[in-house]
Design a protein around this motif. Structure first.
Motif, PDB file in Angstrom:
ATOM      1  N   ALA A  25      49.260  37.093  53.591  1.00  0.00           N
ATOM      2  CA  ALA A  25      50.326  37.250  52.595  1.00  0.00           C
ATOM      3  C   ALA A  25      51.690  37.043  53.231  1.00  0.00           C
ATOM      4  N   ASP A  26      51.880  37.480  54.483  1.00  0.00           N
ATOM      5  CA  ASP A  26      53.149  37.286  55.177  1.00  0.00           C
ATOM      6  C   ASP A  26      53.376  35.815  55.516  1.00  0.00           C
ATOM      7  N   VAL A  27      52.284  35.081  55.795  1.00  0.00           N
ATOM      8  CA  VAL A  27      52.421  33.648  56.069  1.00  0.00           C
ATOM      9  C   VAL A  27      52.930  32.933  54.826  1.00  0.00           C
ATOM     10  N   PHE A  28      52.325  33.231  53.673  1.00  0.00           N
ATOM     11  CA  PHE A  28      52.731  32.555  52.442  1.00  0.00           C
ATOM     12  C   PHE A  28      54.139  32.963  52.010  1.00  0.00           C
ATOM     13  N   ALA A  29      54.555  34.173  52.394  1.00  0.00           N
ATOM     14  CA  ALA A  29      55.905  34.625  52.061  1.00  0.00           C
ATOM     15  C   ALA A  29      56.941  34.101  53.047  1.00  0.00           C
ATOM     16  N   GLY A  30      56.496  33.417  54.102  1.00  0.00           N
ATOM     17  CA  GLY A  30      57.427  32.869  55.082  1.00  0.00           C
ATOM     18  C   GLY A  30      57.927  33.883  56.090  1.00  0.00           C
ATOM     19  N   ARG A  31      57.251  35.047  56.195  1.00  0.00           N
ATOM     20  CA  ARG A  31      57.706  36.082  57.133  1.00  0.00           C
ATOM     21  C   ARG A  31      57.158  35.885  58.545  1.00  0.00           C
ATOM     22  N   CYS A  32      56.148  35.052  58.689  1.00  0.00           N
ATOM     23  CA  CYS A  32      55.577  34.821  60.016  1.00  0.00           C
ATOM     24  C   CYS A  32      54.818  33.506  60.013  1.00  0.00           C
ATOM     25  N   GLU A  33      54.408  33.069  61.182  1.00  0.00           N
ATOM     26  CA  GLU A  33      53.541  31.901  61.323  1.00  0.00           C
ATOM     27  C   GLU A  33      52.085  32.360  61.299  1.00  0.00           C
ATOM     28  N   PHE A  92      38.972  22.099  57.835  1.00  0.00           N
ATOM     29  CA  PHE A  92      39.638  22.921  58.838  1.00  0.00           C
ATOM     30  C   PHE A  92      39.764  22.143  60.153  1.00  0.00           C
ATOM     31  N   PHE A  93      40.888  22.338  60.848  1.00  0.00           N
ATOM     32  CA  PHE A  93      41.134  21.763  62.177  1.00  0.00           C
ATOM     33  C   PHE A  93      41.051  20.233  62.146  1.00  0.00           C
ATOM     34  N   ILE A  94      41.522  19.645  61.059  1.00  0.00           N
ATOM     35  CA  ILE A  94      41.388  18.202  60.889  1.00  0.00           C
ATOM     36  C   ILE A  94      42.104  17.432  61.993  1.00  0.00           C
ATOM     37  N   GLU A  95      43.248  17.930  62.455  1.00  0.00           N
ATOM     38  CA  GLU A  95      43.982  17.207  63.495  1.00  0.00           C
ATOM     39  C   GLU A  95      43.225  17.204  64.813  1.00  0.00           C
ATOM     40  N   ARG A  96      42.482  18.269  65.086  1.00  0.00           N
ATOM     41  CA  ARG A  96      41.682  18.276  66.312  1.00  0.00           C
ATOM     42  C   ARG A  96      40.547  17.258  66.201  1.00  0.00           C
ATOM     43  N   LEU A  97      40.001  17.108  64.985  1.00  0.00           N
ATOM     44  CA  LEU A  97      38.937  16.133  64.790  1.00  0.00           C
ATOM     45  C   LEU A  97      39.451  14.713  64.976  1.00  0.00           C
ATOM     46  N   ILE A  98      40.669  14.472  64.497  1.00  0.00           N
ATOM     47  CA  ILE A  98      41.272  13.145  64.640  1.00  0.00           C
ATOM     48  C   ILE A  98      41.675  12.900  66.089  1.00  0.00           C
ATOM     49  N   GLY A  99      42.057  14.012  66.778  1.00  0.00           N
ATOM     50  CA  GLY A  99      42.429  13.894  68.174  1.00  0.00           C
ATOM     51  C   GLY A  99      43.905  13.788  68.409  1.00  0.00           C
ATOM     52  N   THR A 100      44.720  14.070  67.366  1.00  0.00           N
ATOM     53  CA  THR A 100      46.173  14.044  67.515  1.00  0.00           C
ATOM     54  C   THR A 100      46.740  15.368  67.072  1.00  0.00           C
ATOM     55  N   PRO A 101      47.868  15.816  67.640  1.00  0.00           N
ATOM     56  CA  PRO A 101      48.439  17.083  67.244  1.00  0.00           C
ATOM     57  C   PRO A 101      48.983  17.044  65.838  1.00  0.00           C
ATOM     58  N   ALA A 102      48.997  18.210  65.207  1.00  0.00           N
ATOM     59  CA  ALA A 102      49.564  18.309  63.853  1.00  0.00           C
ATOM     60  C   ALA A 102      51.065  18.098  63.897  1.00  0.00           C
ATOM     61  N   ASN A 103      51.633  17.577  62.805  1.00  0.00           N
ATOM     62  CA  ASN A 103      53.058  17.291  62.763  1.00  0.00           C
ATOM     63  C   ASN A 103      53.849  18.279  61.919  1.00  0.00           C
ATOM     64  N   SER A 104      53.221  18.745  60.818  1.00  0.00           N
ATOM     65  CA  SER A 104      53.990  19.592  59.898  1.00  0.00           C
ATOM     66  C   SER A 104      53.910  21.036  60.298  1.00  0.00           C
ATOM     67  N   PRO A 105      54.952  21.831  60.046  1.00  0.00           N
ATOM     68  CA  PRO A 105      54.953  23.229  60.442  1.00  0.00           C
ATOM     69  C   PRO A 105      53.986  24.039  59.616  1.00  0.00           C
ATOM     70  N   THR A 106      53.428  25.077  60.254  1.00  0.00           N
ATOM     71  CA  THR A 106      52.466  25.959  59.581  1.00  0.00           C
ATOM     72  C   THR A 106      53.068  26.549  58.326  1.00  0.00           C
ATOM     73  N   ARG A 107      54.306  26.977  58.414  1.00  0.00           N
ATOM     74  CA  ARG A 107      54.903  27.677  57.292  1.00  0.00           C
ATOM     75  C   ARG A 107      54.967  26.770  56.056  1.00  0.00           C
ATOM     76  N   SER A 108      55.365  25.515  56.246  1.00  0.00           N
ATOM     77  CA  SER A 108      55.451  24.617  55.116  1.00  0.00           C
ATOM     78  C   SER A 108      54.069  24.202  54.643  1.00  0.00           C
ATOM     79  N   ALA A 109      53.109  24.129  55.555  1.00  0.00           N
ATOM     80  CA  ALA A 109      51.759  23.729  55.165  1.00  0.00           C
ATOM     81  C   ALA A 109      51.135  24.744  54.240  1.00  0.00           C
ATOM     82  N   ALA A 110      51.445  26.023  54.487  1.00  0.00           N
ATOM     83  CA  ALA A 110      50.851  27.076  53.660  1.00  0.00           C
ATOM     84  C   ALA A 110      51.733  27.450  52.488  1.00  0.00           C
ATOM     85  N   ALA A 111      52.888  26.807  52.362  1.00  0.00           N
ATOM     86  CA  ALA A 111      53.801  27.195  51.294  1.00  0.00           C
ATOM     87  C   ALA A 111      53.360  26.645  49.954  1.00  0.00           C
TER      88      ALA A 111
END
Length: 290
Positions: A73-81, A271-290
């Protein structure tokens, strides 16, 4: 309890196996199965993360006697990563807790569910397996989190409604989300034969009407030690390792370790799609879950 910052992290770990635990009906012991499967995997040397996605009535932290500082709930509220929510539980089990009594968490959009799945691409922790404890039923979040896992474990018990609702869940996962294989776990059985009979009953109807493969994962016996472990806020695997239920969970954990880790993306939410592709994720966690 160590803080998340003290949990070691090394860049670019391979994608872990993701096991989603679900049930059509509530009250069949799904969360107990998730906790004890995760505990069995940890005890077998697997670096394991237990994710609670019962977003409105979460209780993994309660069942393990933990007091999280942050939840999803704190992640979706933007209070933490997302990383800030990670707790270290018994024997190094990592836990991402959800929130209980937060009605708005049950009203997340399908896009937000997908965003949470994508956010795990940035959770760069050394994980071999992630166990996802879902809410009961057919909600969009349940379907998305099951679709995003490599393996789906459906928990059933010896009640007509449990089998009927398990079939309904499997039908929707198969027809709407393309899930082609489901592991079936019988819980709270009086005798091992009872578990196989439950599976056979479910398998007969699915083989007639659905294009999905069911595998029998095994059965967990009903025993007093499991009830005592719940009262002690521990897994039975840790509290009473020689009990019948603990031995059964360890056997289930052994079987699950034989499942193959993902080698490449399957072309849908995962889940963990970027690890499967083999490249690091680009977008921030907070915006991804927003």
């Amino acid at each position: 309890m160590r803080s998340p910052d003290s949990i070691p992290s090394t860049p670019h770990h391979p994608a872990p196996r993701v096991i989603a635990v679900a049930s059509g009906k509530g009250g069949v012991g799904k969360t107990s199965v998730s906790i004890n499967l995760a505990a069995a995997l940890v005890n077998a040397g697997q670096r394991t993360l237990l994710l609670d996605t019962d977003l409105g009535l979460a209780n993994v932290d309660v069942m393990l006697g933990l007091s999280p500082r942050f939840t999803l709930a704190d992640v979706f509220a933007g209070r933490c990563e997302l990383r800030d929510t990670v707790l270290e539980g018994p024997n190094g089990l990592m836990i991402v807790p959800a929130a209980s009594g937060k009605r708005h968490m049950t009203e997340l959009t399908p896009q937000q569910h997908v965003g949470l799945v994508h956010a795990f691409s940035e959770l760069d922790l050394p994980i071999d397996t992630m166990v996802v404890d879902n809410a009961a039923g057919l909600a969009d979040g349940v379907l998305t989190f099951c679709q995003a896992a490599q393996e789906v474990v459906v928990v059933v018990c010896d009640e007509p409604a449990s089998v009927t609702d398990a079939y309904a869940l499997i039908k929707v996962l198969s027809r709407e989300r393309g899930v082609a294989r489901v592991q079936v776990l019988a819980n709270q059985v009086q005798h091992p034969v009872e578990g196989k009979q439950l599976f056979d009953k479910l398998e007969r109807v699915t083989s007639r009407f659905l294009d999905v493969t069911l595998n029998y994962l095994g059965a967990i016996p009903r025993d007093e030690w499991l009830r005592r472990a719940v009262q002690r806020q521990e897994s039975v695997v840790d509290a009473f390792p020689s009990s019948p239920s603990a031995l059964a969970f360890r056997d289930i954990g052994r079987r699950s370790r034989q499942w193959q880790s993902p080698a490449a993306p399957r072309g849908h939410v995962e889940f963990f799609i970027e690890r499967l592709i083999g490249t690091p994720a680009n977008s921030p966690t907070r915006s991804a879950a927003a």
